[in-house]
Write an enzyme that holds these catalytic residues in place. Structure first.
Site, PDB file in Angstrom:
ATOM      1  CD  GLU A  53      -1.230  -2.292   2.222  1.00 28.77           C
ATOM      2  OE1 GLU A  53      -1.981  -2.844   3.044  1.00 28.77           O
ATOM      3  OE2 GLU A  53      -0.025  -2.588   2.073  1.00 28.77           O
ATOM      4  CB  CYS A  87      -0.704  -0.037   5.515  1.00 22.91           C
ATOM      5  SG  CYS A  87       0.859  -0.830   5.059  1.00 22.91           S
TER       6      CYS A  87
END
Length: 348
Positions: A53, A87
């Site tokens: 990500e 993330c």
């Protein structure tokens, strides 16, 4: 309307680029979509490196588009501090409004918490796009966390008449009995580089003197595991040369010498179950078994296997050591490689 499966397939393609290098982390791929156009991509390259990500978000040239984009990711974003920051924090910080996730993460530190955190901050989160394919991508990771043991792959080569070895009496020279062409060795070495541990039994160690490393492929060599109940294997075997991490399973001593660890376990009917539990404790997520019939059949009989990779050659032995017997089932794949046939079976 967005073709969500198309973009999730791309995430899976990206994730596979990390095969053999991310453990103990899973393989993950991600992309950023704006107006049905991919503006950023990334995958997890190796343990300790940026997650997929983060790489996808960092690759977007114009950050202003992030607040109007959708993030696709094959596995639930993490929400805890490990070797890298969460993330979910970056996704929230960049005001990405919509996230499409392939499957939840079975790791206890995540396990739905990442999804809940994103939704708690107003993100629209969709979960389960190509769920089965995303789980299959990380079959090792899911098996490790859900079954508390490594993902177990059995591999052998057999003749056209069903033997894995010719008859070899006392004093036979230490070398493998080749059934398939040597070019397939490259493929096997590639497979070895993708797994964390590789195992043989005492007889294979004595008769074949294998190295169990990755010589014909670019990648890490797995931890070697060999059964040596009474510690009678000769010290000059390749397996005992301290060239790579090795575990010697025995009933006598528990010690470490260089890269070789002697692990003491009872050689009873539960040996393989005890061993796989110990490998779980060691954090080894996958085990590639290249042993002889007795060891391979032991895993099969105790239902301790997930995948069997079988080569069938064109030659005949007439007599010898019979190939392992797996429960009747259709292979999930059947491929001709030169003159040999490769079958892949899954234990479902």
């Amino acid at each position: 309307m967005i073709n969500e499966e198309l973009y999730m397939k791309r995430c899976i393609e990206l994730a596979r680029l990390g095969l053999g290098r991310t453990a103990p982390n899973p393989m993950v791929g991600a992309l950023v979509l704006h107006n049905d156009r991919i503006i950023g991509e990334g995958y997890h390259r190796r343990c300790g490196d940026h997650h997929a990500e983060v790489r996808a978000i960092m690759s977007v040239a114009d950050e202003r588009l992030l607040s109007k984009s959708t993030l696709f990711v094959s596995l639930e974003p993490c929400c805890h501090h490990g070797k890298t920051p969460p993330c979910t924090d970056l996704i929230i910080e960049k005001s990405i409004p919509s996230i499409v996730i392939g499957t939840t993460d079975p790791y206890a530190e995540v396990a739905g918490k990442g999804i809940a955190r994103l939704r708690g901050h107003g993100c629209h989160v969709k979960v389960g796009v190509m769920k089965d394919a995303c789980r299959q991508l990380n079959k090792r990771f899911f098996t490790f966390h859900e079954k508390k043991r490594p993902y177990i792959i059995l591999k052998w080569a057999q003749t056209a008449d069903g033997f894995i070895d010719a008859e070899r009496g006392p004093g036979a020279i230490q070398q493998p009995t080749w059934i398939t062409s040597e070019k397939l060795r490259i493929l096997v070495h590639k497979w070895r580089s993708e797994e964390q541990a590789i195992m043989v039994g005492t007889r294979t160690a004595l008769k074949d003197n294998p190295q169990l490393n990755v010589r014909d492929w670019n990648g890490p060599s797995p931890t070697r595991i060999v059964l040596d109940r009474e510690l009678k294997l000769p010290a000059n075997l390749h397996l005992l040369n301290n060239s790579q991490s090795t575990i010697v399973i025995n009933e006598i001593i528990e010690k470490t010498s260089g890269k070789t660890r002697y692990m003491k376990l009872p050689f009873n009917d539960m040996l393989l179950h005890t061993l796989t539990a110990k490998l779980y404790d060691q954090g080894l997520q996958s085990l590639f078994v290249e042993g002889g019939r007795q060891l391979l059949q032991g895993f099969i009989d105790q239902d301790l296997w997930d995948e069997a990779r079988v080569f069938t050659g064109t030659g005949f032995f007439g007599k010898g050591l019979e190939a392992p017997d797996i429960p009747p089932q259709k292979p999930v794949s059947q491929i001709m490689i030169g003159q040999e046939v490769f079958y892949c079976f899954r234990n479902t």
